[in-house]
Design a protein around this motif. Structure first.
Motif, mmCIF file in Angstrom:
data_model
loop_
_atom_site.group_PDB
_atom_site.id
_atom_site.type_symbol
_atom_site.label_atom_id
_atom_site.label_comp_id
_atom_site.label_asym_id
_atom_site.label_seq_id
_atom_site.Cartn_x
_atom_site.Cartn_y
_atom_site.Cartn_z
ATOM 1 N N PRO A 73 0.784 -1.237 0.000
ATOM 2 C CA PRO A 73 0.000 0.000 0.000
ATOM 3 C C PRO A 73 0.817 1.289 0.000
ATOM 4 C CG PRO A 73 -0.899 -1.556 1.588
ATOM 5 C CD PRO A 73 0.399 -2.126 1.092
ATOM 6 N N ALA A 74 1.872 1.363 0.767
ATOM 7 C CA ALA A 74 2.640 2.608 0.836
ATOM 8 C C ALA A 74 3.287 2.922 -0.501
ATOM 9 C CB ALA A 74 3.692 2.526 1.938
ATOM 10 N N GLU A 75 3.879 1.910 -1.150
ATOM 11 C CA GLU A 75 4.501 2.140 -2.450
ATOM 12 C C GLU A 75 3.467 2.532 -3.488
ATOM 13 O OE1 GLU A 75 5.023 -0.707 -0.783
ATOM 14 O OE2 GLU A 75 7.152 -1.143 -0.702
ATOM 15 N N GLY A 76 2.328 1.850 -3.458
ATOM 16 C CA GLY A 76 1.273 2.152 -4.415
ATOM 17 C C GLY A 76 0.747 3.565 -4.255
ATOM 18 N N ALA A 77 0.532 3.978 -3.006
ATOM 19 C CA ALA A 77 0.040 5.330 -2.759
ATOM 20 C C ALA A 77 1.069 6.368 -3.183
ATOM 21 C CB ALA A 77 -0.305 5.491 -1.280
ATOM 22 N N LEU A 78 2.327 6.114 -2.896
ATOM 23 C CA LEU A 78 3.379 7.053 -3.278
ATOM 24 C C LEU A 78 3.530 7.115 -4.797
ATOM 25 C CD1 LEU A 78 5.481 9.048 -2.316
ATOM 26 C CD2 LEU A 78 7.077 7.144 -2.020
ATOM 27 N N ALA A 79 3.459 5.977 -5.464
ATOM 28 C CA ALA A 79 3.545 5.953 -6.931
ATOM 29 C C ALA A 79 2.398 6.752 -7.548
ATOM 30 C CB ALA A 79 3.520 4.518 -7.441
ATOM 31 N N GLU A 80 1.191 6.603 -6.996
ATOM 32 C CA GLU A 80 0.041 7.361 -7.499
ATOM 33 C C GLU A 80 0.225 8.857 -7.248
ATOM 34 O OE1 GLU A 80 -2.695 6.359 -9.245
ATOM 35 O OE2 GLU A 80 -1.682 4.428 -9.363
ATOM 36 N N ALA A 81 0.722 9.236 -6.077
ATOM 37 C CA ALA A 81 0.930 10.650 -5.763
ATOM 38 C C ALA A 81 1.949 11.270 -6.713
ATOM 39 C CB ALA A 81 1.384 10.809 -4.310
ATOM 40 N N VAL A 82 3.034 10.558 -6.967
ATOM 41 C CA VAL A 82 4.071 11.055 -7.876
ATOM 42 C C VAL A 82 3.503 11.189 -9.286
ATOM 43 C CG1 VAL A 82 6.274 10.442 -8.958
ATOM 44 C CG2 VAL A 82 6.002 10.261 -6.485
ATOM 45 N N ALA A 83 2.734 10.205 -9.730
ATOM 46 C CA ALA A 83 2.155 10.245 -11.074
ATOM 47 C C ALA A 83 1.176 11.409 -11.209
ATOM 48 C CB ALA A 83 1.455 8.931 -11.388
ATOM 49 N N HIS A 84 0.323 11.620 -10.199
ATOM 50 C CA HIS A 84 -0.667 12.696 -10.261
ATOM 51 C C HIS A 84 -0.049 14.076 -10.090
ATOM 52 C CE1 HIS A 84 -4.176 10.277 -10.779
ATOM 53 N NE2 HIS A 84 -3.838 9.513 -9.754
ATOM 54 N N ALA A 85 1.147 14.150 -9.515
ATOM 55 C CA ALA A 85 1.825 15.431 -9.354
ATOM 56 C C ALA A 85 2.499 15.867 -10.649
ATOM 57 C CB ALA A 85 2.845 15.349 -8.223
ATOM 58 N N GLY A 86 2.459 15.016 -11.650
ATOM 59 C CA GLY A 86 3.042 15.368 -12.943
ATOM 60 C C GLY A 86 4.540 15.163 -13.009
ATOM 61 N N ALA A 100 8.648 3.610 2.423
ATOM 62 C CA ALA A 100 8.469 3.714 0.972
ATOM 63 C C ALA A 100 9.197 4.963 0.483
ATOM 64 C CB ALA A 100 6.994 3.793 0.618
ATOM 65 N N PHE A 101 9.784 4.879 -0.718
ATOM 66 C CA PHE A 101 10.471 6.041 -1.277
ATOM 67 C C PHE A 101 10.229 6.117 -2.775
ATOM 68 C CE2 PHE A 101 13.386 2.795 -2.491
ATOM 69 C CZ PHE A 101 14.019 3.269 -3.631
ATOM 70 N N ALA A 102 10.384 7.319 -3.295
ATOM 71 C CA ALA A 102 10.338 7.546 -4.735
ATOM 72 C C ALA A 102 11.522 8.426 -5.101
ATOM 73 C CB ALA A 102 9.044 8.233 -5.143
ATOM 74 N N VAL A 103 12.178 8.086 -6.192
ATOM 75 C CA VAL A 103 13.211 8.936 -6.768
ATOM 76 C C VAL A 103 12.614 9.477 -8.051
ATOM 77 C CG1 VAL A 103 15.543 9.057 -7.724
ATOM 78 C CG2 VAL A 103 15.086 7.545 -5.794
ATOM 79 N N VAL A 104 12.583 10.795 -8.175
ATOM 80 C CA VAL A 104 12.008 11.432 -9.357
ATOM 81 C C VAL A 104 13.077 12.260 -10.052
ATOM 82 C CG1 VAL A 104 9.661 11.501 -8.440
ATOM 83 C CG2 VAL A 104 11.166 13.412 -8.034
ATOM 84 N N HIS A 105 12.929 12.373 -11.362
ATOM 85 C CA HIS A 105 13.841 13.203 -12.134
ATOM 86 C C HIS A 105 13.349 14.637 -12.039
ATOM 87 C CE1 HIS A 105 15.637 14.829 -15.920
ATOM 88 N NE2 HIS A 105 16.679 14.303 -15.309
ATOM 89 N N GLY A 106 14.150 15.505 -11.456
ATOM 90 C CA GLY A 106 13.753 16.891 -11.259
ATOM 91 C C GLY A 106 13.004 17.063 -9.957
ATOM 92 N N ALA A 107 12.349 18.193 -9.834
ATOM 93 C CA ALA A 107 11.612 18.501 -8.608
ATOM 94 C C ALA A 107 10.131 18.179 -8.812
ATOM 95 C CB ALA A 107 11.783 19.971 -8.255
ATOM 96 N N VAL A 108 9.482 17.748 -7.767
ATOM 97 C CA VAL A 108 8.042 17.473 -7.812
ATOM 98 C C VAL A 108 7.437 17.841 -6.468
ATOM 99 C CG1 VAL A 108 8.288 15.066 -7.108
ATOM 100 C CG2 VAL A 108 6.295 15.757 -8.426
ATOM 101 N N ASP A 109 6.224 18.378 -6.510
ATOM 102 C CA ASP A 109 5.513 18.760 -5.290
ATOM 103 C C ASP A 109 4.286 17.877 -5.145
ATOM 104 O OD1 ASP A 109 4.382 19.958 -3.104
ATOM 105 O OD2 ASP A 109 3.827 21.798 -4.155
ATOM 106 N N VAL A 110 4.301 16.994 -4.163
ATOM 107 C CA VAL A 110 3.158 16.083 -3.956
ATOM 108 C C VAL A 110 2.252 16.577 -2.832
ATOM 109 C CG1 VAL A 110 4.322 14.043 -4.860
ATOM 110 C CG2 VAL A 110 4.500 14.576 -2.436
ATOM 111 N N SER A 111 2.500 17.774 -2.324
ATOM 112 C CA SER A 111 1.711 18.268 -1.186
ATOM 113 C C SER A 111 0.247 18.495 -1.548
ATOM 114 C CB SER A 111 2.312 19.562 -0.640
ATOM 115 O OG SER A 111 2.257 20.590 -1.619
#
Length: 113
Positions: A73-86, A100-111
């Motif tokens: 669940p934590a990875e899935g929720a984080l993956a969805e948040a990163v995807a929806h944040a563009g 759970a962690f995500a590495v993204v290319h560039g900056a992203v705001d999931v707040s």
């Protein structure tokens, strides 16, 4: 016709599930490298490229600690948040301590997600 549409959607969901599972397995190595003291930057860069991230940075790291110490669940929720944040290319996995962690290319705001 509804049965055919349901069958097609089921196959699409299976494909996405397999792809997400492969991404989670691939992101396990960067998670271990991120948590290890003294990791060589070239080793981390190679592991990130294995996950499909571009070779050039900058990279952002986002963590999500839900208290659950099992895969899912934590990875899935984080993956969805990163995807929806563009966010662009990203890799999602679990650190050795279960966070759970995500590495993204560039900056992203999931707040806002």
């Amino acid at each position: 016709m509804l049965h055919e549409v349901a069958a097609i959607l089921g196959r699409c969901q299976e494909t996405w599930s397999r792809r997400r599972a492969a991404d989670h397995r691939a992101a396990g190595e960067p998670g271990a490298l991120l948590a290890a003291p003294g990791t060589e930057p070239t080793s981390l860069a190679a592991a990130l490229q294995e996950c499909g991230l571009p070779a050039d940075g900058p990279y952002g790291v986002i963590t999500a600690d839900t208290g659950a110490r099992r895969v899912g669940p934590a990875e899935g929720a984080l993956a969805e948040a990163v995807a929806h944040a563009g966010a662009g290319p990203s890799a999602v996995g679990r650190l050795p301590d279960g966070t759970a962690f995500a590495v993204v290319h560039g900056a992203v705001d999931v707040s806002e997600v």
